[in-house]
Design an enzyme around this catalytic site. Structure first.
Site, PDB file in Angstrom:
ATOM      1  CD1 TRP A  79     -26.816  34.009  23.940  1.00  9.01           C
ATOM      2  CD2 TRP A  79     -25.060  35.012  24.831  1.00  9.01           C
ATOM      3  NE1 TRP A  79     -27.021  35.381  23.902  1.00  9.01           N
ATOM      4  CE2 TRP A  79     -25.830  35.866  24.382  1.00  9.01           C
ATOM      5  CE3 TRP A  79     -23.699  35.536  25.364  1.00  9.01           C
ATOM      6  CZ2 TRP A  79     -25.840  37.376  24.934  1.00  9.01           C
ATOM      7  CZ3 TRP A  79     -23.651  36.740  25.902  1.00  9.01           C
ATOM      8  CH2 TRP A  79     -24.532  37.375  25.603  1.00  9.01           C
TER       9      TRP A  79
ATOM     10  CG  MET B 284     -20.981  33.836  18.456  1.00  8.65           C
ATOM     11  SD  MET B 284     -21.024  35.617  18.844  1.00  8.65           S
ATOM     12  CE  MET B 284     -20.554  36.006  16.909  1.00  8.65           C
ATOM     13  CB  THR B 285     -23.525  27.273  16.849  1.00  7.77           C
ATOM     14  OG1 THR B 285     -22.631  26.644  17.911  1.00  7.77           O
ATOM     15  CG2 THR B 285     -22.360  26.912  15.690  1.00  7.77           C
TER      16      THR B 285
ATOM     17  CD  GLU C 220     -24.640  54.281  27.241  1.00 14.01           C
ATOM     18  OE1 GLU C 220     -25.672  55.003  27.038  1.00 14.01           O
ATOM     19  OE2 GLU C 220     -23.646  54.760  27.921  1.00 14.01           O
TER      20      GLU C 220
ATOM     21  CD  GLU D 203     -22.031  39.482  17.239  1.00 12.77           C
ATOM     22  OE1 GLU D 203     -23.057  39.544  16.677  1.00 12.77           O
ATOM     23  OE2 GLU D 203     -21.966  39.097  18.481  1.00 12.77           O
ATOM     24  CE1 TYR D 204     -25.679  41.577  11.758  1.00 10.02           C
ATOM     25  CE2 TYR D 204     -25.153  41.783  13.941  1.00 10.02           C
ATOM     26  CZ  TYR D 204     -26.081  41.429  13.061  1.00 10.02           C
ATOM     27  OH  TYR D 204     -26.961  40.710  13.337  1.00 10.02           O
TER      28      TYR D 204
ATOM     29  CB  VAL E  87     -18.144  51.658  27.384  1.00  7.54           C
ATOM     30  CG1 VAL E  87     -19.402  52.061  28.234  1.00  7.54           C
ATOM     31  CG2 VAL E  87     -17.944  52.537  26.264  1.00  7.54           C
TER      32      VAL E  87
END
Length: 424
Positions: A403, A278-279, A172, A215-216, A145
């Site tokens: 982030w 990813m803390t 999206e 993720e997930y 994408v």
């Protein structure tokens, strides 16, 4: 450098006088408004210049850098209030050098959406090692994408920052798609097509690294995902392009939950050149009021990661935002709004709130009342940023991942520049 916590009755002038520094520079570096005083409990970064130059008419940043045997980038870093710009004003004070030795080196990667305002982006660019435009999605057929990343890539080029391509299963609608990941990871032909298109995009656009964030993922896809990361690394390695994998914040190998089970730390650590922990997001939009990145939990994640992945492969995630919760909190109903550290400080000043500091979470917070509604705000400040940077450095990590760059956090950069060498 020192971090000063403002007490009741203190002013910028009195604090500057106590430390023997310029009140004007103290205010500018901490991006305090020209009128008014800091909030009680606010943490200020106090820098100690060893040489200050007063700009004369007709002088340029390049000429001043050459005169003192330094670089334009070093001057931009020493003077956050220049906001990444070379324009100067006669009479302006510039910090040429700062006292004290730096504690080590850290790579600093920052994530940004393509719609980031140019003025927000540019004032953070001098402090970055890598810039990561967020994000290229994938299609069910194994395609990409597209992403409107030209502005970000141009900025990376101007500032000499390494551009990283970001790949994710984000749709999206803003959600990570497990079915999309499953389709890809179950089909070697789709993977081969996607990997080739990734390589073509990186060559065409000038990317020099790949950051992958799926993720997930269910636990049964953990090994297939690690295999995909390994295949990406094998394909990109001949070009000298590293592969980084983003990891959910696990504290053990058998941690349950849809966020964690598909990320096998040892397997991904071996498959990738580097990983990002990813803390952050313990405190989040729909959860109860608490720190976004409490140090007690961050340390647990890092301890586990260090037990299975070499320190030199690790980036520690550092948030640049906080949340404002309306009270009382009601599970499933209350929705917090995100805000920058600067916006949090503005709220505290506007409402006369006294900022508190949680010693376990190592994070600031305060309460205020507006429009008949109580609020609780947790955010990041100089103290919480210093703790996370020190943890990364003391643990021998490769660096930190910010982030994200969409919200301004000036004090983070003051500390980074004063205390650490920023890796190229």
């Amino acid at each position: 450098m020192t971090i000063h916590v403002v007490s009741a009755g203190e002013t910028v002038d009195s604090i500057a006088g106590h430390y023997g520094v310029s009140p004007r520079l103290l205010r500018l570096q901490n991006q305090l408004p020209e009128a008014g005083q800091p909030a009680v409990g606010q943490a200020l970064v106090v820098l100690f210049p060893t040489r200050v130059h007063t700009v004369a008419a007709g002088e340029s940043l390049f000429g001043i850098a050459r005169r003192y045997g330094t670089t334009v980038c070093a001057l931009l870093r020493n003077n956050y209030f220049l906001h990444g710009q070379s324009a100067l004003t006669p009479g302006q004070e510039l910090v040429i050098s700062l006292s004290g030795a730096r504690q080590g080196a850290l790579a600093v990667n920052g994530y940004a959406y393509p719609f980031i305002p140019q003025w927000v982006l540019e004032q953070q660019m001098p402090y970055l090692t890598g810039l990561v435009p967020f994000t290229y999605g994938i299609t069910a057929e194994g395609g990409l994408v597209p992403l409107g990343d030209r502005q970000l890539l141009d900025a990376a080029s101007r500032f000499g920052v390494t551009p990283w391509m970001h790949l994710s299963t984000l749709t999206e609608a803003g959600l990570f798609s497990s079915p999309l990941a499953r389709q890809l990871l179950a089909d070697p032909e789709r993977q081969a097509l996607l990997i080739q298109r990734i390589g073509d995009t990186m060559r065409d656009k000038g990317y020099r690294g790949l950051d992958v964030d799926f993720e997930y993922l269910p636990g049964e896809l953990a090994q297939a995902y690690a295999g995909f990361i390994a295949a990406l690394r094998q394909y990109l390695a001949p070009q000298g392009w590293p592969v980084l994998a983003a990891l959910a914040p696990k504290v053990s190998g058998d941690q349950m939950g849809s966020l964690y089970e598909g990320h096998d730390y040892p397997a991904l650590g071996a498959a990738a050149d580097a990983v990002l922990l990813m803390t952050y997001e313990w405190g989040y939009t729909y959860g109860p009021p608490m720190a976004v990145s409490p140090m007690s939990q961050v340390r647990q994640v890092l301890d586990y990661a260090l037990s299975v992945i070499p320190a030199e492969k690790l980036y520690l995630g550092v948030p640049t935002y906080g949340y404002d919760w309306p009270l009382p909190y009601e599970q499933g109903v209350t929705r917090a709004s995100s805000l920058s550290p600067q916006a949090a400080l503005t709220l505290a000043r506007q409402h006369g709130a006294e900022i508190q500091y949680d010693p376990v979470a190592q994070a600031p917070w305060f309460r205020y009342r507006a429009g008949g509604q109580d609020h609780e705000v947790w955010f990041e400040d100089a103290r919480s940023a210093a703790a996370k940077l020190a943890l990364a450095s003391d643990s021998g990590l490769r660096g930190v991942g910010l982030w994200n760059l969409m919200r301004l956090f000036p004090q983070l950069y003051l500390i980074l520049n004063d205390q650490y060498n920023i890796s190229e």
